[in-house]
Motif scaffolding. Structure first.
Motif, PDB file in Angstrom:
ATOM      1  N   ASP A 415       9.049   7.024  -4.240  1.00 38.23           N
ATOM      2  CA  ASP A 415       8.238   8.359  -4.104  1.00 38.23           C
ATOM      3  C   ASP A 415       8.339   9.158  -2.722  1.00 38.23           C
ATOM      4  N   LYS A 417       7.278  11.075   0.304  1.00 35.71           N
ATOM      5  CA  LYS A 417       6.151  10.983   1.218  1.00 35.71           C
ATOM      6  C   LYS A 417       5.954  12.091   1.917  1.00 35.71           C
ATOM      7  N   THR A 450      -2.119   7.068   0.795  1.00 32.57           N
ATOM      8  CA  THR A 450      -2.045   5.894   1.327  1.00 32.57           C
ATOM      9  C   THR A 450      -2.773   5.850   2.546  1.00 32.57           C
ATOM     10  N   GLU A 460       1.748   9.837  -1.342  1.00 32.26           N
ATOM     11  CA  GLU A 460       3.066   9.346  -1.832  1.00 32.26           C
ATOM     12  C   GLU A 460       3.076  10.115  -3.173  1.00 32.26           C
TER      13      GLU A 460
END
Length: 815
Positions: A415, A417, A450, A460
Motif C-alpha cells: 500500500d 503510505k 493507521t 495507507e
C-alpha cells in the motif's frame, strides 16, 4: 468507456434515475460524455403485435403472393398481402401494423397502407430479419399456437431496456475502469451525503478445486515487466454460444459475443477491471507457462492473422516451445479457444504499465486489456477475478476445476503510505472542511487511517489507486467527493498591478503574422514531435541533445524537434508533390534541446526556445500578361527578413553581419545584436534537400524569437520628414576578394555616425584584369543633415574620410 446502468445496479442498490446519476458521476470525477437508451432489439419492437392468420388465399394477380386476413385481437381483421412461402391459415404470427417503423441493420422502413398488385394491404407479417431477431429471410416467424393474440411482441420476446453511460475516463483513474470500480465511487459519494449504501462484489467463496488432473506451472523470467501472474485450469468444458443474459450484458456496452469462454473473460474484465486471457490448455506445449521476452524480430502471428515482428522489450506469454500471447495486449492465433477446445488455462496477471504501453504503441494494438494494463490494474484483485471467471465457466460451459490456483508473486506491491496534514487540506482546497468529514471521506474511499494526531493523518492507500501516492493526490480525492460545487467562491479578488513595461508578446506576434501574411505568405502549423532519423550525422543538431519521447506513438514521432527546418522541408515536399511549387510559408514554434548529457536523471537540463521560420521556394512572381516569371532567390528572402526586422523597429544598419555557420545552409548570413543572435537566412543545402527529395531551391530564415523579444527597441519614435535634401555619392572600390560588403558598410557607419543615412551596393565586378584575388565594389553613400543643406566642402571632407579609412583598414583602392 461504456457503463451499463442495469449492470451497475447489480453491484450497488440505488434508485437514482440515470440523468441524475450522470451529474453525480461527473461531479466525482467520472465525466459522463453521453447517456443513451439501449434496447436489446433496435426499436424495441414497438408497433408489433401477435396476430392469427384467419384466411390465406392465392393472390389473383401474382403467383408468389398470398392474400391473408389477420386478427390482432382488437378491431376488424386486417387484409395483408404476404410473399412468404410458409404463410398458412391458423398460424400465430408477428404483425407490423400501419405506421410501425422496422429496423433492418442500418436501414429502416415505415409500414404504410397500400395496394399490392391491386389488393389492399394494411400491415406486414414479419420474418426474423425484418424485426432484428436474426438474418433469416426464409419465411415468416411462426409463433407457438398457444401464444395469445394481441400480445405485444416486445412482451413476448422480453425486450430489455437499459441506459448506457459513456464516461470520458482520464488516464489517472485506473480504479474506475469497471462496473465495480464505478459502483465503489458512487458508494463513497452516497456515504458522504449520509446514505449508508455500500457496493457488493459477487461471491466467490464457493470456488473449490475438483481435482488436480491438469496442473500447469508458471515461471516468470522478467519479473520487472510482470509483477504477478496467476492461473487455473478447467477441464471438460463445452465451448458454445453464451446464455442470453451474458450476451445481452456484452451487447449493451458495445461488445460482440464470440463464445461462452471468451465472453466470460470479457464480462469479468468489464465487471472487475481485471483483464483475463483463456488459453487452450492442450496447446500449451510442455504443460508450462513461461513469462519472458524474446529476441528482436521474432515473428509472431496474432489473433487477427497478422505477422508481427517482436521487439526484445515485448513481454510474451510462452510455452516451452513457442510464444502464445503478447502479454497484456493481444492473443496468438494458435493458442486461443476454439469450438473444439475442451480444456482451458485462464490467466490473470499484473503487467508493468510502461511495458504494456510501449508494446501496444509499437504494434498499434489498442485493446480493452491494454487500456487497463497501461493505466495499472489492482494487484490485489488478481485472484478474485480468476475465481469469478472459473465459477462462471463451470456455470455456463460445465467442466471441473482441475488445478490449484498457481500464483507467482515475486515482488508484492505494498500500500502507498501518505501523511496528510489538515492544514494543507485547508490551504489547497481554500476552505475549512471538518476533520470528521475528511476522515469519513477517506474511509469511504477505502483508505486506511493507521495513526493520527491533532494535525496529521497517517494513511495507507490501496494499490488500485495508482494515481494517489502524494498528499496533494489525497486532497484532490477528498475534494471530488466533498464536491467542488460546495466550496464557496470569495467575492474578493486579489490582484497586483505591475508598472514595469512588459512586451505584449501575443500582440507583437499577431502584428508580425499580419505583416508576413500581407506579403503573400501562408502560416503553417506543424507537430513539435518529429523523427530522430533526421538528426543522424548532423553537425548542427547533435543526436545526444535530442529530447526523446519515452512512449512514442510511432517512430516518426519519437523526439522533440531541435529546429523548424525539417517541418518546413516536409511542408515544401508535400506542396511540391501536390504540384503547388510556388511556396511562401511562415511558422512560429518552439525548439527543444537537452543541454547537458552528464548530469543525473533528476537534474536533466532541458532547453526550450521560440523561433519563427520563413520558407520560400519556386517563383516569386508567376508569368502573367504584363509580368514575366521571376524566380525566388536569396534576395527575395533577404528582403522579407529585413522587412520583418524593420517592422519590429530594429535598425538593420546597426546589426552585426556574419556568415552563418549552420550546416543547413549552403550560403547564408547571420544577424546579431549586442552579442545575441537574431536570425540566420540563406539557401538550404543540397544535403538537407536530398533528405526530402526536393529538387527545386529552397530559401529559409530562422528567427530566434525569444532573443528578438528581449532586444526589442523600447518605443517607436516618429520624426518629421527632413526638409533638406539627401546627397548621394558613389565610390568604386578595388578590394581583396575575401572582403565583404558588410565590412565596408559597418566601417562607413563607424566613421560617420551623424550624417550617413544609408549605404548600398549597386555593382560587383570581378575580372582577371583587376589582378589576382581582386574584385570591385560599386557603393553608394547617402548623406543628409536634418537641420540644413549639406555643402560640397562638407560632403567632400566626409568622402575623403571614407577613402582614407577604407584604404587603411581594408586596403581598398579607388578605381
Amino acid at each position: 468507456m461504456k457503463i451499463s446502468y442495469k449492470s451497475l445496479k447489480k453491484y450497488i442498490d440505488i434508485d437514482i434515475n440515470p440523468n441524475e446519476l450522470s451529474l453525480i458521476l461527473t461531479d466525482i470525477g467520472l465525466e459522463v460524455e453521453g447517456l443513451e437508451e439501449y434496447e436489446s432489439i433496435k426499436g424495441g419492437l414497438e408497433g408489433l403485435v401477435v396476430g392469427e392468420v384467419l384466411s390465406c388465399e392465392k393472390h389473383p394477380n401474382a403467383d408468389k403472393l398470398s392474400v391473408t386476413t389477420v386478427t390482432i385481437g382488437s378491431g376488424d381483421a386486417l387484409p395483408i398481402v404476404c410473399g412468404a412461402p410458409n404463410v398458412a391459415k391458423g398460424q400465430k404470427v408477428v404483425v407490423a401494423t400501419v405506421g410501425t417503423k422496422l429496423y433492418m441493420g442500418s436501414d429502416s422502413i415505415t409500414i404504410k397502407k397500400g395496394k399490392i398488385r391491386g389488393e389492399v394491404s394494411l400491415g406486414m407479417i414479419c420474418a426474423d430479419d425484418e424485426i432484428g431477431l436474426g438474418a433469416s429471410h426464409d419465411g415468416i416467424i411462426e409463433l407457438p399456437l398457444d401464444t395469445k393474440v394481441g400480445m405485444l411482441a416486445k412482451d413476448f420476446y422480453k425486450i430489455e431496456k437499459d441506459y448506457i453511460f459513456e464516461i470520458g475516463l482520464t488516464p489517472n483513474r485506473a480504479d474506475a475502469t469497471s462496473h465495480i470500480g464505478v459502483a465503489r465511487d458512487i458508494a463513497a459519494y452516497l456515504k458522504h451525503i449520509g446514505k449508508n449504501t455500500d457496493y457488493v462484489k459477487p461471491d466467490v467463496t464457493t470456488f473449490k478445486v475438483d481435482n488436480n488432473n491438469l496442473n500447469i506451472p508458471v515461471e516468470i523470467i522478467d519479473t520487472e515487466a510482470c509483477n504477478r501472474y496467476a492461473g487455473v485450469t478447467i477441464s471438460g468444458i463445452k465451448v458454445g454460444e453464451s446464455p442470453e443474459w451474458l450476451q445481452q450484458s456484452l451487447k449493451s456496452i458495445g461488445l460482440t459475443p464470440i463464445n461462452n469462454i471468451v465472453d466470460i473473460t470479457n464480462f469479468v474484465l468489464h465487471e472487475t477491471g481485471q483483464p483475463l486471457h483463456a488459453f487452450d490448455a492442450d496447446k500449451i506445449s510442455g504443460n508450462k507457462v513461461i513469462v519472458k521476452t524474446l529476441k528482436d524480430d521474432t515473428i509472431f502471428v496474432t489473433l487477427d492473422e497478422e505477422e508481427r515482428k517482436l521487439k526484445s522489450s515485448d513481454l510474451m506469454i510462452c510455452n516451452e516451445k513457442e510464444p502464445m500471447c503478447i502479454a497484456g495486449v493481444f492473443g496468438g492465433a494458435e493458442s486461443g479457444v476454439t469450438n473444439e477446445t475442451t480444456n482451458v488455462f485462464i490467466e490473470s496477471a499484473y503487467f508493468n504499465p510502461v511495458s504494456v504501453r510501449k508494446t501496444s504503441k509499437h504494434h498499434a494494438l489498442q485493446t480493452d486489456a491494454s487500456f487497463r494494463f497501461e493505466r495499472g490494474v489492482d494487484p490485489n484483485n488478481i485472484i478474485y477475478a480468476l475465481k469469478r471467471a472459473a465459477l462462471l465457466v463451470k456455470e455456463v460451459a460445465g467442466g471441473q476445476i482441475s488445478s490449484e490456483i498457481v500464483d507467482v508473486y515475486p515482488n508484492p506491491i505494498d500500500d502507498f503510505k501518505v501523511e496528510l496534514k489538515y492544514a494543507n487540506v485547508d490551504r489547497l482546497i481554500g476552505a475549512k472542511i471538518p476533520h470528521d468529514t475528511i476522515k469519513n471521506i477517506l474511509l469511504a474511499l477505502e483508505m486506511k487511517i493507521t495513526n493520527e494526531t491533532d494535525d496529521v493523518l497517517y494513511l495507507e492507500i490501496p494499490p488500485y489507486r495508482v494515481d494517489v501516492t502524494r498528499e496533494a493526490d489525497v486532497i484532490e480525492d477528498i475534494l471530488r467527493i466533498y464536491g467542488y460545487n460546495n466550496i464557496e467562491m470569495s467575492e474578493k479578488v486579489n490582484s497586483t498591478l505591475a508598472y514595469a513595461p512588459i512586451p505584449d508578446t501575443n500582440k507583437i506576434r499577431n502584428t508580425i503574422s499580419d505583416f508576413i501574411s500581407s506579403n503573400g505568405f501562408a502560416e503553417a502549423m506543424s507537430n513539435s514531435l518529429t523523427k530522430s532519423s533526421y538528426y543522424k550525422n548532423s553537425e548542427s543538431f547533435k543526436e545526444e541533445d535530442l529530447v526523446k519521447i519515452l512512449n512514442p506513438l510511432s517512430n516518426d514521432l519519437n523526439v522533440m524537434r531541435q529546429s523548424l527546418i525539417f517541418n518546413a522541408l516536409e511542408a515544401v515536399k508535400k506542396n511540391v508533390n501536390y504540384k503547388s511549387t510556388d511556396i511562401k510559408l511562415y511558422e512560429y514554434g518552439n525548439i527543444y534541446k537537452f543541454l547537458n548529457n552528464d548530469i543525473s536523471e533528476k537534474q536533466k537540463n532541458y532547453f526550450e526556445e521560440s523561433h519563427l521560420a520563413i520558407t520560400i521556394s519556386g517563383n516569386d512572381l508567376s508569368n502573367n500578361w504584363n509580368t514575366e516569371e521571376t524566380k525566388s532567390d536569396f534576395y527575395t528572402l533577404k528582403s522579407i527578413t529585413e522587412a520583418i526586422l524593420r517592422r519590429l523597429s530594429f535598425n538593420v544598419n546597426e546589426l552585426k553581419t556574419d556568415d552563418s555557420s549552420s550546416e543547413i545552409f549552403s550560403n547564408a548570413i547571420s544577424y546579431s545584436l549586442k552579442g545575441s543572435h537574431l536570425v540566420d537566412f540563406g539557401s538550404v543545402s543540397n544535403k538537407y534537400l536530398s533528405i526530402f527529395d526536393i529538387e527545386q531551391p529552397v530559401f529559409y530564415a530562422d528567427f530566434n524569437w525569444d532573443n528578438i523579444i528581449k532586444l526589442l527597441p523600447g518605443k517607436t519614435q516618429f520624426t518629421e520628414i527632413s526638409k533638406f535634401p539627401t546627397v548621394k555619392r558613389d565610390l568604386a572600390l578595388l578590394v581583396d576578394s575575401d572582403i565583404k560588403f558588410s565590412q565596408i558598410r559597418d566601417l562607413a557607419y563607424k566613421t560617420e555616425k551623424k550624417l550617413l543615412k544609408n549605404v548600398k551596393i549597386f555593382d560587383v565586378f570581378e575580372d582577371d584584369k583587376l589582378g589576382d584575388n581582386k574584385k570591385s565594389y560599386a557603393v553608394s553613400f547617402f548623406l543628409q543633415d536634418n537641420t540644413k543643406t549639406l555643402k560640397d566642402k562638407q560632403i567632400d571632407k566626409i568622402m575623403k574620410k571614407f577613402i582614407y579609412v577604407f584604404d587603411k583598414e581594408l586596403n581598398a583602392k579607388i578605381r
